[in-house]
Design a protein around this motif. Sequence first.
Motif, short mmCIF file in Angstrom:
data_model
loop_
_atom_site.label_atom_id
_atom_site.label_comp_id
_atom_site.label_asym_id
_atom_site.label_seq_id
_atom_site.Cartn_x
_atom_site.Cartn_y
_atom_site.Cartn_z
N ALA A 34 0.86 -1.19 0.00
CA ALA A 34 0.00 0.00 0.00
C ALA A 34 0.89 1.24 0.00
CB ALA A 34 -0.90 0.00 1.23
N TYR A 35 0.47 2.24 -0.75
CA TYR A 35 1.21 3.50 -0.80
C TYR A 35 1.14 4.18 0.56
CZ TYR A 35 2.84 8.05 -2.36
OH TYR A 35 3.56 9.22 -2.51
N ASP A 36 2.28 4.72 1.01
CA ASP A 36 2.33 5.38 2.30
C ASP A 36 2.57 6.88 2.18
OD1 ASP A 36 2.41 5.87 5.03
OD2 ASP A 36 4.44 5.12 5.28
N ALA A 37 3.70 7.27 1.56
CA ALA A 37 4.02 8.70 1.52
C ALA A 37 5.10 8.98 0.48
CB ALA A 37 4.50 9.16 2.88
N ARG A 38 5.13 10.24 0.03
CA ARG A 38 6.24 10.72 -0.79
C ARG A 38 7.33 11.15 0.18
NH1 ARG A 38 8.47 15.44 -2.28
NH2 ARG A 38 9.48 15.53 -4.32
N LEU A 39 8.55 10.64 -0.02
CA LEU A 39 9.64 10.92 0.92
C LEU A 39 10.57 12.03 0.45
CD1 LEU A 39 10.57 7.30 2.00
CD2 LEU A 39 9.14 8.96 3.21
N GLY A 40 10.59 12.32 -0.82
CA GLY A 40 11.47 13.38 -1.28
C GLY A 40 11.94 13.19 -2.71
N HIS A 41 12.96 13.95 -3.04
CA HIS A 41 13.49 14.00 -4.40
C HIS A 41 15.00 13.80 -4.33
CE1 HIS A 41 13.82 15.35 -8.59
NE2 HIS A 41 14.91 15.97 -8.19
N GLU B 87 11.91 10.65 -7.81
CA GLU B 87 10.95 10.90 -6.74
C GLU B 87 10.93 9.65 -5.87
OE1 GLU B 87 9.32 13.70 -6.02
OE2 GLU B 87 10.33 14.66 -7.72
N ILE B 88 11.11 9.82 -4.58
CA ILE B 88 11.22 8.69 -3.66
C ILE B 88 9.90 8.55 -2.90
CG2 ILE B 88 12.52 7.68 -1.75
CD1 ILE B 88 14.84 9.58 -2.67
N HIS B 89 9.35 7.33 -2.93
CA HIS B 89 8.05 7.06 -2.31
C HIS B 89 8.17 5.87 -1.37
CE1 HIS B 89 6.00 9.73 -5.17
NE2 HIS B 89 6.90 9.29 -6.03
N ALA B 90 7.37 5.88 -0.31
CA ALA B 90 7.35 4.79 0.67
C ALA B 90 6.10 3.95 0.50
CB ALA B 90 7.41 5.35 2.08
N PHE B 91 6.26 2.66 0.72
CA PHE B 91 5.17 1.70 0.64
C PHE B 91 5.24 0.77 1.84
CE2 PHE B 91 5.92 3.16 -3.57
CZ PHE B 91 4.68 3.19 -4.18
N ALA B 92 4.10 0.26 2.26
CA ALA B 92 4.05 -0.73 3.34
C ALA B 92 3.56 -2.04 2.73
CB ALA B 92 3.11 -0.26 4.44
#
Length: 194
Positions: free
Chosen positions: A103-110, A123-128
């Motif tokens: 599941a998508y969690d958050a955008r963490l940065g660039h 673009e760095i994104h977090a997932f669980a």
Amino acid sequence: NAMMEMGATMCTPKSPACLLCPVRENCKGHARGIAANLPVKPRKKAQRVETRCVMLVFCQNRVLTVLRKERLLGGLSVFPDAAGELSPSQMCAALSQLGVSAAYDARLGHARHVFTHLIWEMEIHAFAAESLADVPDGRWVSADELTALPMPFYLSLRHRGHLATAAVLALALALTGSRSALLFGGILLTLCCV
């Protein structure tokens, strides 16, 4: 050797000593009056810019890494990524193709990485993830294990010594309240402290 020495001392770029040169009668550059403009260097190709989505997939205090098979950075461990600007659902679909339900969690940065011929805007994104699924050429690693993996320079902050930057980033990420952001901040600090 004599020709090479003459080229290094007499026939220098921008200031050739044509009057002293013993082979000026046979020199096409001197005959055309363009010796001072030689050599003509080809223009460098403009670097291609490629947008990428980097997916940090967390599960049970571990993060997913995969072995990169492409020619560029081939053989190195990387976080799963995909070319283009993808929506969260498209990134979830890309992870699903690897066999990971997340599941998508958050955008963490660039982040930005510059190669000689290419620039990656990432673009760095977090997932669980729901579970530690088996991924072909993939490994679920802890922060400590991550530091031992062969990773590209842009992912390996320990070479830059940016401990203060990582600490500030980890604190900023922690303020978002995202569990994935907290784990990511911990990974950054671990990489920098090695």
